[in-house]
Design an enzyme around this catalytic site. Structure first.
Site, PDB file in Angstrom:
ATOM      1  N   ASN A 132       0.846  -1.193   0.000  1.00  7.00           N
ATOM      2  CA  ASN A 132       0.000   0.000   0.000  1.00  7.00           C
ATOM      3  C   ASN A 132       0.883   1.245   0.000  1.00  7.00           C
ATOM      4  O   ASN A 132       1.916   1.297   0.682  1.00  7.00           O
ATOM      5  CB  ASN A 132      -1.004  -0.004   1.150  1.00  7.00           C
ATOM      6  N   GLU A 151      -2.800  -5.015  -2.978  1.00  2.00           N
ATOM      7  CA  GLU A 151      -3.247  -6.033  -3.926  1.00  2.00           C
ATOM      8  C   GLU A 151      -3.311  -5.485  -5.344  1.00  2.00           C
ATOM      9  O   GLU A 151      -2.858  -6.117  -6.305  1.00  2.00           O
ATOM     10  CB  GLU A 151      -4.642  -6.548  -3.537  1.00  2.00           C
ATOM     11  N   CYS A 206      -9.954  -5.371   0.505  1.00  2.31           N
ATOM     12  CA  CYS A 206     -11.085  -4.436   0.430  1.00  2.31           C
ATOM     13  C   CYS A 206     -11.951  -4.762  -0.788  1.00  2.31           C
ATOM     14  O   CYS A 206     -11.556  -5.497  -1.701  1.00  2.31           O
ATOM     15  CB  CYS A 206     -10.585  -2.994   0.372  1.00  2.31           C
TER      16      CYS A 206
HETATM   17  N1  THU Z   1      -5.245  -1.477   2.346  1.00  2.00           N
HETATM   18  C1  THU Z   1      -4.682  -2.305   1.412  1.00  2.00           C
HETATM   19  O1  THU Z   1      -3.544  -2.084   0.986  1.00  2.00           O
HETATM   20  N2  THU Z   1      -5.416  -3.374   0.986  1.00  2.00           N
HETATM   21  C2  THU Z   1      -6.656  -3.700   1.439  1.00  2.00           C
HETATM   22  O2  THU Z   1      -7.288  -4.604   0.921  1.00  2.00           O
HETATM   23  C3  THU Z   1      -7.204  -2.975   2.583  1.00  2.00           C
HETATM   24  C4  THU Z   1      -6.594  -1.651   2.854  1.00  2.00           C
HETATM   25  C5  THU Z   1      -4.473  -0.335   2.824  1.00  2.00           C
HETATM   26  C6  THU Z   1      -5.005   0.986   2.416  1.00  2.00           C
HETATM   27  C7  THU Z   1      -4.489   1.886   3.515  1.00  2.00           C
HETATM   28  O3  THU Z   1      -3.170   2.298   3.187  1.00  2.00           O
HETATM   29  C8  THU Z   1      -4.419   0.989   4.726  1.00  2.00           C
HETATM   30  O4  THU Z   1      -4.477  -0.334   4.237  1.00  2.00           O
HETATM   31  C9  THU Z   1      -5.524   1.226   5.732  1.00  2.00           C
HETATM   32  O5  THU Z   1      -6.768   1.135   5.140  1.00  2.00           O
END
Ligand code: THU
Length: 136
Positions: free
Chosen positions: A42, A55, A87
């Site tokens: 992320n 992802e 998500c």
């Molecule tokens: N995040 C992801 O990288 N993947 C997900 O499926 C859920 C959320 C990240 C986004 C943000 O940087 C942090 O997790 C908190 O939501």
């Protein structure tokens, strides 16, 4: 490559996350059918809505490198107390390129994870036939 190894790659990738705002690091490891692995993390932004999930980062990297056939994905959230699933946006984007039985492992530590599938995470995907199964 077995799912344990793929998952360890995701856990290691999470160390490279850029998450100064949420302090919630995520690493993803996407296994291609030919054995190649692409990782993603992320990447947050001070304009919060511009954050990119681990992802989708892994997936777009793989597509950009010419890979469209995938065998599995592992996702690691080492800053959570329990396994955190992908998500909704990532479920939708992943479903563009893989079938319902595509294996997904998500977890928060080496010993705490869940094995599931895209079909379980993103059921009743009635539009799947319009996607071209990611073959274009
Ligand atoms: N995040 C992801 O990288 N993947 C997900 O499926 C859920 C959320 C990240 C986004 C943000 O940087 C942090 O997790 C908190 O939501």
């Amino acid at each position: 490559m077995d799912s344990r190894k793929l998952y360890e790659i995701a856990l290691a990738a999470a160390e490279r996350a850029y998450a100064p705002y949420s302090k919630f690091r995520v690493g993803a490891a996407l296994l291609c059918s030919d054995g190649t692995v692409f990782t993603g993390v992320n990447v947050e932004n001070r304009s919060f809505g511009l954050t990119i999930c681990a992802e989708r980062s892994a997936l777009v990297t793989a597509i950009g490198e010419g890979h469209k056939d995938f065998a599995g994905i592992a996702i690691a959230t080492p800053d959570s107390e329990y396994p955190v699933s992908p998500c909704g946006a990532c479920r939708q984007v992943l479903s563009e390129f893989v079938g319902a039985d595509f294996p997904v492992r998500f977890g928060n530590s080496s010993s705490s994870f869940v094995d599931t599938s895209v079909g379980t995470l993103f059921p009743h995907d009635a539009l799947h036939e319009l996607s071209g199964s990611g073959k274009r």
